[in-house]
Design a protein around this motif. Structure first.
Motif, PDB file in Angstrom:
ATOM      1  N   PRO A 169       0.806  -1.232   0.000  1.00 27.26           N
ATOM      2  CA  PRO A 169       0.000   0.000   0.000  1.00 27.26           C
ATOM      3  C   PRO A 169       0.835   1.276   0.000  1.00 27.26           C
ATOM      4  O   PRO A 169       0.581   2.194  -0.787  1.00 27.26           O
ATOM      5  CB  PRO A 169      -0.829  -0.119   1.273  1.00 27.26           C
ATOM      6  N   ALA A 170       1.869   1.323   0.877  1.00 35.46           N
ATOM      7  CA  ALA A 170       2.653   2.547   0.972  1.00 35.46           C
ATOM      8  C   ALA A 170       3.394   2.820  -0.340  1.00 35.46           C
ATOM      9  O   ALA A 170       3.504   3.961  -0.779  1.00 35.46           O
ATOM     10  CB  ALA A 170       3.637   2.444   2.125  1.00 35.46           C
ATOM     11  N   ALA A 171       3.886   1.749  -0.984  1.00 32.52           N
ATOM     12  CA  ALA A 171       4.651   1.915  -2.220  1.00 32.52           C
ATOM     13  C   ALA A 171       3.748   2.342  -3.377  1.00 32.52           C
ATOM     14  O   ALA A 171       4.132   3.175  -4.199  1.00 32.52           O
ATOM     15  CB  ALA A 171       5.369   0.616  -2.561  1.00 32.52           C
ATOM     16  N   ASP A 172       2.561   1.757  -3.454  1.00 31.34           N
ATOM     17  CA  ASP A 172       1.688   2.038  -4.590  1.00 31.34           C
ATOM     18  C   ASP A 172       0.649   3.122  -4.290  1.00 31.34           C
ATOM     19  O   ASP A 172      -0.188   3.439  -5.137  1.00 31.34           O
ATOM     20  CB  ASP A 172       0.992   0.757  -5.067  1.00 31.34           C
ATOM     21  N   GLY A 173       0.673   3.675  -3.091  1.00 25.63           N
ATOM     22  CA  GLY A 173      -0.134   4.852  -2.800  1.00 25.63           C
ATOM     23  C   GLY A 173      -1.618   4.594  -2.624  1.00 25.63           C
ATOM     24  O   GLY A 173      -2.423   5.473  -2.885  1.00 25.63           O
ATOM     25  N   TYR A 174      -1.974   3.392  -2.163  1.00 23.58           N
ATOM     26  CA  TYR A 174      -3.395   3.161  -1.868  1.00 23.58           C
ATOM     27  C   TYR A 174      -3.557   2.829  -0.381  1.00 23.58           C
ATOM     28  O   TYR A 174      -2.582   2.509   0.305  1.00 23.58           O
ATOM     29  CB  TYR A 174      -3.976   2.048  -2.754  1.00 23.58           C
ATOM     30  N   PHE A 175      -4.786   2.926   0.115  1.00 24.79           N
ATOM     31  CA  PHE A 175      -5.046   2.677   1.525  1.00 24.79           C
ATOM     32  C   PHE A 175      -4.978   1.181   1.815  1.00 24.79           C
ATOM     33  O   PHE A 175      -5.556   0.376   1.075  1.00 24.79           O
ATOM     34  CB  PHE A 175      -6.423   3.227   1.922  1.00 24.79           C
ATOM     35  N   ALA A 176      -4.262   0.832   2.896  1.00 28.31           N
ATOM     36  CA  ALA A 176      -4.101  -0.576   3.257  1.00 28.31           C
ATOM     37  C   ALA A 176      -5.471  -1.223   3.424  1.00 28.31           C
ATOM     38  O   ALA A 176      -6.372  -0.649   4.022  1.00 28.31           O
ATOM     39  CB  ALA A 176      -3.297  -0.691   4.549  1.00 28.31           C
ATOM     40  N   ARG A 177      -5.580  -2.435   2.858  1.00 27.59           N
ATOM     41  CA  ARG A 177      -6.873  -3.130   2.912  1.00 27.59           C
ATOM     42  C   ARG A 177      -6.937  -4.122   4.063  1.00 27.59           C
ATOM     43  O   ARG A 177      -7.916  -4.856   4.194  1.00 27.59           O
ATOM     44  CB  ARG A 177      -7.125  -3.851   1.587  1.00 27.59           C
ATOM     45  N   GLY A 178      -5.889  -4.176   4.875  1.00 30.42           N
ATOM     46  CA  GLY A 178      -5.885  -5.137   5.980  1.00 30.42           C
ATOM     47  C   GLY A 178      -5.587  -6.545   5.511  1.00 30.42           C
ATOM     48  O   GLY A 178      -5.970  -7.515   6.148  1.00 30.42           O
ATOM     49  N   VAL A 179      -4.883  -6.670   4.365  1.00 32.84           N
ATOM     50  CA  VAL A 179      -4.530  -7.982   3.825  1.00 32.84           C
ATOM     51  C   VAL A 179      -3.050  -8.222   4.085  1.00 32.84           C
ATOM     52  O   VAL A 179      -2.235  -7.328   3.886  1.00 32.84           O
ATOM     53  CB  VAL A 179      -4.798  -8.033   2.309  1.00 32.84           C
ATOM     54  N   THR A 180      -2.715  -9.420   4.551  1.00 30.21           N
ATOM     55  CA  THR A 180      -1.314  -9.756   4.808  1.00 30.21           C
ATOM     56  C   THR A 180      -0.784 -10.638   3.680  1.00 30.21           C
ATOM     57  O   THR A 180      -1.421 -11.626   3.316  1.00 30.21           O
ATOM     58  CB  THR A 180      -1.183 -10.503   6.147  1.00 30.21           C
ATOM     59  N   HIS A 181       0.357 -10.244   3.107  1.00 34.84           N
ATOM     60  CA  HIS A 181       1.009 -11.048   2.067  1.00 34.84           C
ATOM     61  C   HIS A 181       2.322 -11.592   2.603  1.00 34.84           C
ATOM     62  O   HIS A 181       3.042 -10.914   3.326  1.00 34.84           O
ATOM     63  CB  HIS A 181       1.319 -10.184   0.831  1.00 34.84           C
ATOM     64  N   ASN A 182       2.656 -12.821   2.221  1.00 36.60           N
ATOM     65  CA  ASN A 182       3.979 -13.348   2.536  1.00 36.60           C
ATOM     66  C   ASN A 182       4.997 -12.758   1.571  1.00 36.60           C
ATOM     67  O   ASN A 182       4.745 -12.685   0.365  1.00 36.60           O
ATOM     68  CB  ASN A 182       3.994 -14.875   2.397  1.00 36.60           C
ATOM     69  N   VAL A 183       6.121 -12.328   2.100  1.00 37.92           N
ATOM     70  CA  VAL A 183       7.211 -11.867   1.246  1.00 37.92           C
ATOM     71  C   VAL A 183       8.502 -12.522   1.742  1.00 37.92           C
ATOM     72  O   VAL A 183       8.614 -12.897   2.904  1.00 37.92           O
ATOM     73  CB  VAL A 183       7.378 -10.324   1.271  1.00 37.92           C
ATOM     74  N   VAL A 184       9.457 -12.686   0.817  1.00 36.91           N
ATOM     75  CA  VAL A 184      10.753 -13.239   1.184  1.00 36.91           C
ATOM     76  C   VAL A 184      11.709 -12.082   1.399  1.00 36.91           C
ATOM     77  O   VAL A 184      11.829 -11.201   0.552  1.00 36.91           O
ATOM     78  CB  VAL A 184      11.286 -14.166   0.065  1.00 36.91           C
ATOM     79  N   VAL A 185      12.355 -12.044   2.570  1.00 37.85           N
ATOM     80  CA  VAL A 185      13.320 -10.979   2.849  1.00 37.85           C
ATOM     81  C   VAL A 185      14.680 -11.618   3.153  1.00 37.85           C
ATOM     82  O   VAL A 185      14.763 -12.768   3.571  1.00 37.85           O
ATOM     83  CB  VAL A 185      12.873 -10.081   4.016  1.00 37.85           C
ATOM     84  N   ALA A 186      15.720 -10.815   2.926  1.00 37.04           N
ATOM     85  CA  ALA A 186      17.075 -11.362   3.009  1.00 37.04           C
ATOM     86  C   ALA A 186      17.525 -11.556   4.455  1.00 37.04           C
ATOM     87  O   ALA A 186      18.355 -12.423   4.740  1.00 37.04           O
ATOM     88  CB  ALA A 186      18.044 -10.442   2.278  1.00 37.04           C
ATOM     89  N   THR A 187      17.019 -10.758   5.364  1.00 34.93           N
ATOM     90  CA  THR A 187      17.493 -10.840   6.744  1.00 34.93           C
ATOM     91  C   THR A 187      16.413 -11.439   7.636  1.00 34.93           C
ATOM     92  O   THR A 187      15.214 -11.251   7.383  1.00 34.93           O
ATOM     93  CB  THR A 187      17.845  -9.433   7.281  1.00 34.93           C
ATOM     94  N   ASN A 188      16.844 -12.150   8.687  1.00 33.07           N
ATOM     95  CA  ASN A 188      15.850 -12.792   9.544  1.00 33.07           C
ATOM     96  C   ASN A 188      15.258 -11.780  10.539  1.00 33.07           C
ATOM     97  O   ASN A 188      15.708 -10.631  10.639  1.00 33.07           O
ATOM     98  CB  ASN A 188      16.430 -14.034  10.233  1.00 33.07           C
ATOM     99  N   ALA A 189      14.260 -12.228  11.284  1.00 32.65           N
ATOM    100  CA  ALA A 189      13.498 -11.324  12.152  1.00 32.65           C
ATOM    101  C   ALA A 189      14.397 -10.692  13.215  1.00 32.65           C
ATOM    102  O   ALA A 189      14.251  -9.504  13.538  1.00 32.65           O
ATOM    103  CB  ALA A 189      12.336 -12.073  12.800  1.00 32.65           C
TER     104      ALA A 189
END
Lengths: 351, 61
Positions: A169-189
């Motif tokens: 949402p922040a990147a594409d400029g729309y209001f967050a819809r409350g949906v969670t997507h899985n993403v792969v990130v390089a660093t752990n939590a």
């Protein structure tokens, strides 16, 4: 129109459709070929990627005063155009317009199974009403950057029309819809949390990956009657249900609640009740439901005259992993029913 | 769970006897358990008749 060009239908209100101002706000839905008024900015933003085949125009008062009828009529006009994409607004800070944009987009998605996007300012009431169902691009309060805003609506709309997933949402400029997507990130939590802590200590900006829900302040009402004249209801989120769980209240993440009569009962007979709640050990409250819902002592207080009346319906749901949205809706519905029944106060027992 | 109730903005909060039996305690005699339940409900009635402007915990006296 090139082979890949999309058929787009726009929706605008009487003002942005150039019919007129408030004096035309009562005008019902009509459709005009091609791009009219603000829809011309959408056509410009589309370029070769699509064609605004028609513009639906509807007065704001017509849409606000009979929303279901207005949406149904607009939907029929939209459907006849066989569009690939619907773009509504942008509505900026115009409340009636924003709500109508959200309602039409939601109806288009649900009925025609095609994408629909709209745009508005963060404080437009249409945002809170429809952000969970509809992609709403964040715009300014006024139409000073109409072409820029139209470009952002069009970019998001074309992404959806191609069947691609939009960015965050922040990147594409729309209001967050409350949906969670899985993403792969390089660093752990642990690494990300440490980096966030270092940023915080150094006074650098940082963003939590787990946005906290925003709990609004609710003004505390006063009990306007004396206790001796008040009707008091018992409500619980601890999962009390009659045997067999007739309302099918979910054991967690509940979306339903039940209304159970205690008319004429001095207490709750354990043999008649059950408890599907999966958030705590329910064996003690199954053994004696009064450990959750104190019908016995409140009935005695009623008989003693310490309170006016015990309301004869107990409302119950399961409060574990329940979303804020469902909790707020169930609370609102229960409160409306209690108020309609003349209840003055509630004791809500929680586990 | 009272800190959670305060955090989410419940206005009148009465601490009860525990998550697994908020209005009871299986270790007590039936009579004592009912007296405990009555004390918690009566504290709730006090809370209902007390004006508050923010989340307020009506703790054990």
């Amino acid at each position: 129109m090139t082979k890949d060009a999309r058929r787009v239908v726009c929706y605008v209100n009487q003002f942005f459709g150039t019919l007129g101002g408030e004096e035309k706000a009562g005008v019902g839905p009509q459709i005009v070929d091609g791009a009219v008024g603000a829809a011309r900015a959408v056509q410009q933003a589309l370029g070769d990627a699509g064609t605004v085949v028609a513009t639906v125009i509807c007065g704001d008062n017509y849409a606000a005063e009979q929303p279901e009828r207005a949406v149904a009529e607009m939907l029929a006009l939209v459907t006849a155009q066989r569009p690939d994409l619907v773009i509504a607004g942008p509505a900026f800070l115009a409340g009636r317009y924003g709500v109508a944009c959200g309602a039409l987009c939601a109806a288009v998605q649900a009925t025609l199974q095609i994408p629909a996007v709209t745009g508005m300012h963060a404080e437009n009431p249409g945002v809170d009403l429809y952000r969970r169902q509809v992609y709403i691009v964040q715009t300014g309060g006024e139409a000073v950057r109409m072409l820029d805003d139209a470009r952002r609506l069009v970019t998001l709309g074309l992404t959806l029309a191609r069947g691609e997933a939009p960015g965050a949402p922040a990147a594409d400029g729309y209001f967050a819809r409350g949906v969670t997507h899985n993403v792969v990130v390089a660093t752990n939590a642990a690494e990300r949390a440490t980096a966030m802590l270092l940023d915080k200590l150094a006074g650098r900006p940082f963003a939590s990956e787990v946005p906290l829900p925003d709990f609004p302040n609710v003004p505390a009402p006063r009990l306007i009657k004396t206790l001796e004249g008040a009707t008091i209801a018992l409500v619980t989120d601890g999962g009390l249900v009659p045997k067999g769980n007739p309302d099918g209240i979910e054991p967690l993440n509940a979306t339903r609640y039940g209304a159970y009569s205690i008319e004429g009962k001095a207490g709750l007979d354990a043999a008649l009740y059950d408890n599907p709640h999966r958030g705590y050990d329910t064996s003690f409250v199954k053994q004696d439901p009064h450990r959750l819902v104190p019908v016995d002592v409140v009935r005695e207080l009623e008989q003693r005259g310490a309170i006016g009346k015990l309301h004869e319906t107990v409302y119950s749901t399961v409060g574990v992993a329940t979303t804020l949205a469902h909790s707020a809706r169930m609370g609102r519905e229960i409160a409306e029913k209690l108020r309609a029944a003349g209840v003055d106060a509630v004791i809500l027992t929680s586990t | 769970m009272t800190p959670v109730a305060v955090m989410v903005g419940a206005n009148r909060i009465v601490p009860a006897a525990g998550i697994i039996h908020p209005l009871g305690n299986a270790d007590l005699s039936l009579e004592d358990e009912k007296a405990l339940r009555r004390r918690i409900v009566e504290r709730a009635l006090v809370a209902l008749t007390t004006e508050v402007t923010r989340p307020t915990v009506f703790a054990n006296e």
